[in-house]
Design a protein around this motif. Sequence first.
Motif, PDB file in Angstrom:
ATOM      1  N   ASP A 237       9.420   7.552   2.113  1.00  0.00           N
ATOM      2  CA  ASP A 237      10.286   8.265   1.194  1.00  0.00           C
ATOM      3  C   ASP A 237       9.943   9.735   1.351  1.00  0.00           C
ATOM      4  O   ASP A 237       8.972  10.220   0.772  1.00  0.00           O
ATOM      5  CB  ASP A 237      10.079   7.786  -0.239  1.00  0.00           C
ATOM      6  CG  ASP A 237      11.077   8.382  -1.210  1.00  0.00           C
ATOM      7  OD1 ASP A 237      11.619   9.467  -0.937  1.00  0.00           O
ATOM      8  OD2 ASP A 237      11.321   7.753  -2.260  1.00  0.00           O
ATOM      9  N   ASN A 238      10.734  10.438   2.144  1.00  0.00           N
ATOM     10  CA  ASN A 238      10.423  11.828   2.441  1.00  0.00           C
ATOM     11  C   ASN A 238      10.458  12.710   1.198  1.00  0.00           C
ATOM     12  O   ASN A 238       9.674  13.652   1.086  1.00  0.00           O
ATOM     13  CB  ASN A 238      11.394  12.373   3.486  1.00  0.00           C
ATOM     14  CG  ASN A 238      11.152  11.807   4.867  1.00  0.00           C
ATOM     15  OD1 ASN A 238      10.379  10.861   5.046  1.00  0.00           O
ATOM     16  ND2 ASN A 238      11.810  12.375   5.865  1.00  0.00           N
ATOM     17  N   ALA A 239      11.355  12.407   0.266  1.00  0.00           N
ATOM     18  CA  ALA A 239      11.453  13.193  -0.953  1.00  0.00           C
ATOM     19  C   ALA A 239      10.179  13.104  -1.778  1.00  0.00           C
ATOM     20  O   ALA A 239       9.823  14.048  -2.484  1.00  0.00           O
ATOM     21  CB  ALA A 239      12.654  12.752  -1.784  1.00  0.00           C
TER      22      ALA A 239
ATOM     23  N   LEU B  50       0.830  -1.185   0.000  1.00  0.00           N
ATOM     24  CA  LEU B  50       0.000   0.000   0.000  1.00  0.00           C
ATOM     25  C   LEU B  50       0.873   1.247   0.000  1.00  0.00           C
ATOM     26  O   LEU B  50       1.959   1.257   0.582  1.00  0.00           O
ATOM     27  CB  LEU B  50      -0.912   0.026   1.222  1.00  0.00           C
ATOM     28  CG  LEU B  50      -1.798  -1.198   1.460  1.00  0.00           C
ATOM     29  CD1 LEU B  50      -2.692  -0.966   2.668  1.00  0.00           C
ATOM     30  CD2 LEU B  50      -2.620  -1.522   0.225  1.00  0.00           C
ATOM     31  N   SER B  51       0.380   2.286  -0.642  1.00  0.00           N
ATOM     32  CA  SER B  51       1.068   3.560  -0.672  1.00  0.00           C
ATOM     33  C   SER B  51       0.171   4.643  -0.109  1.00  0.00           C
ATOM     34  O   SER B  51      -1.051   4.605  -0.289  1.00  0.00           O
ATOM     35  CB  SER B  51       1.476   3.932  -2.099  1.00  0.00           C
ATOM     36  OG  SER B  51       2.369   2.993  -2.649  1.00  0.00           O
ATOM     37  N   CYS B  52       0.773   5.598   0.546  1.00  0.00           N
ATOM     38  CA  CYS B  52       0.071   6.771   1.050  1.00  0.00           C
ATOM     39  C   CYS B  52       0.827   7.995   0.570  1.00  0.00           C
ATOM     40  O   CYS B  52       1.952   8.247   1.017  1.00  0.00           O
ATOM     41  CB  CYS B  52      -0.013   6.745   2.577  1.00  0.00           C
ATOM     42  SG  CYS B  52      -0.700   8.250   3.308  1.00  0.00           S
ATOM     43  N   SER B  53       0.212   8.724  -0.333  1.00  0.00           N
ATOM     44  CA  SER B  53       0.819   9.917  -0.891  1.00  0.00           C
ATOM     45  C   SER B  53       0.299  11.146  -0.155  1.00  0.00           C
ATOM     46  O   SER B  53      -0.913  11.350  -0.063  1.00  0.00           O
ATOM     47  CB  SER B  53       0.517  10.024  -2.384  1.00  0.00           C
ATOM     48  OG  SER B  53       1.055  11.203  -2.930  1.00  0.00           O
TER      49      SER B  53
ATOM     50  N   ALA C 260       2.987   2.689  13.000  1.00  0.00           N
ATOM     51  CA  ALA C 260       3.268   4.115  12.908  1.00  0.00           C
ATOM     52  C   ALA C 260       4.766   4.352  12.809  1.00  0.00           C
ATOM     53  O   ALA C 260       5.573   3.541  13.283  1.00  0.00           O
ATOM     54  CB  ALA C 260       2.709   4.865  14.117  1.00  0.00           C
ATOM     55  N   ILE C 261       5.123   5.459  12.193  1.00  0.00           N
ATOM     56  CA  ILE C 261       6.516   5.857  12.058  1.00  0.00           C
ATOM     57  C   ILE C 261       6.589   7.376  11.961  1.00  0.00           C
ATOM     58  O   ILE C 261       5.662   8.017  11.471  1.00  0.00           O
ATOM     59  CB  ILE C 261       7.170   5.196  10.818  1.00  0.00           C
ATOM     60  CG1 ILE C 261       8.688   5.357  10.845  1.00  0.00           C
ATOM     61  CG2 ILE C 261       6.587   5.771   9.530  1.00  0.00           C
ATOM     62  CD1 ILE C 261       9.409   4.536   9.784  1.00  0.00           C
ATOM     63  N   ARG C 262       7.662   7.945  12.428  1.00  0.00           N
ATOM     64  CA  ARG C 262       7.882   9.372  12.294  1.00  0.00           C
ATOM     65  C   ARG C 262       8.568   9.680  10.968  1.00  0.00           C
ATOM     66  O   ARG C 262       9.414   8.913  10.502  1.00  0.00           O
ATOM     67  CB  ARG C 262       8.757   9.913  13.426  1.00  0.00           C
ATOM     68  CG  ARG C 262       8.120   9.905  14.796  1.00  0.00           C
ATOM     69  CD  ARG C 262       8.971  10.719  15.763  1.00  0.00           C
ATOM     70  NE  ARG C 262       8.352  10.818  17.077  1.00  0.00           N
ATOM     71  CZ  ARG C 262       8.702  10.090  18.115  1.00  0.00           C
ATOM     72  NH1 ARG C 262       9.668   9.196  18.017  1.00  0.00           N
ATOM     73  NH2 ARG C 262       8.077  10.260  19.272  1.00  0.00           N
ATOM     74  N   TRP C 263       8.204  10.798  10.354  1.00  0.00           N
ATOM     75  CA  TRP C 263       8.915  11.251   9.168  1.00  0.00           C
ATOM     76  C   TRP C 263      10.399  11.419   9.452  1.00  0.00           C
ATOM     77  O   TRP C 263      11.242  11.153   8.583  1.00  0.00           O
ATOM     78  CB  TRP C 263       8.361  12.584   8.674  1.00  0.00           C
ATOM     79  CG  TRP C 263       7.096  12.494   7.890  1.00  0.00           C
ATOM     80  CD1 TRP C 263       5.876  12.952   8.248  1.00  0.00           C
ATOM     81  CD2 TRP C 263       6.931  11.917   6.581  1.00  0.00           C
ATOM     82  NE1 TRP C 263       4.953  12.707   7.263  1.00  0.00           N
ATOM     83  CE2 TRP C 263       5.568  12.075   6.234  1.00  0.00           C
ATOM     84  CE3 TRP C 263       7.796  11.286   5.688  1.00  0.00           C
ATOM     85  CZ2 TRP C 263       5.053  11.626   5.016  1.00  0.00           C
ATOM     86  CZ3 TRP C 263       7.281  10.826   4.480  1.00  0.00           C
ATOM     87  CH2 TRP C 263       5.930  11.004   4.157  1.00  0.00           C
ATOM     88  N   SER C 264      10.726  11.845  10.652  1.00  0.00           N
ATOM     89  CA  SER C 264      12.108  12.124  11.006  1.00  0.00           C
ATOM     90  C   SER C 264      12.931  10.873  11.273  1.00  0.00           C
ATOM     91  O   SER C 264      14.143  10.970  11.470  1.00  0.00           O
ATOM     92  CB  SER C 264      12.159  13.036  12.235  1.00  0.00           C
ATOM     93  OG  SER C 264      11.488  12.447  13.330  1.00  0.00           O
TER      94      SER C 264
END
Length: 130
Positions: free
Chosen positions: A73-75, A20-23, A50-54
């Motif tokens: 993928d933060n980019a 699954l992807s979450c854009s 759950a996960i942090r962007w950082s």
Amino acid sequence: QVQLVESGGDLVQAGGSLRLSCSASGRTFSSYTMGWFRQAPGNEREFVVAIRWSGGSPYYADSVKGRFTISRDNAKNTVYLQMNKLKPEDTAVYYCAAGRSWTAYALGYEASRPARYGHWGQGTQVTVSS
């Protein structure tokens, strides 16, 4: 505000895999926490991971630990949920959620509470057949 769109849901046989992807679009803060939840008919919304962007260690529900993997993928402002060894009980609508991080400590129980997330996608259906 952050907008979230899930994709990748499908019908798959037990034992199979899906990703699954979450854009995310709009303004995203590095302090945000991203989560996956799921809801089966007649059930309450259930925390998945759950996960942090950082960065830092993700926090998984026991029911999916060892089978599901979250990544980001933060980019691309995208988070993924790799689901392996799927079971019929994994059948649900899967939702992506984003919330402003509330603690600098490692993610734990508080990350499993829907109230911690202020932004939600519309969901993507995952159906696992036997």
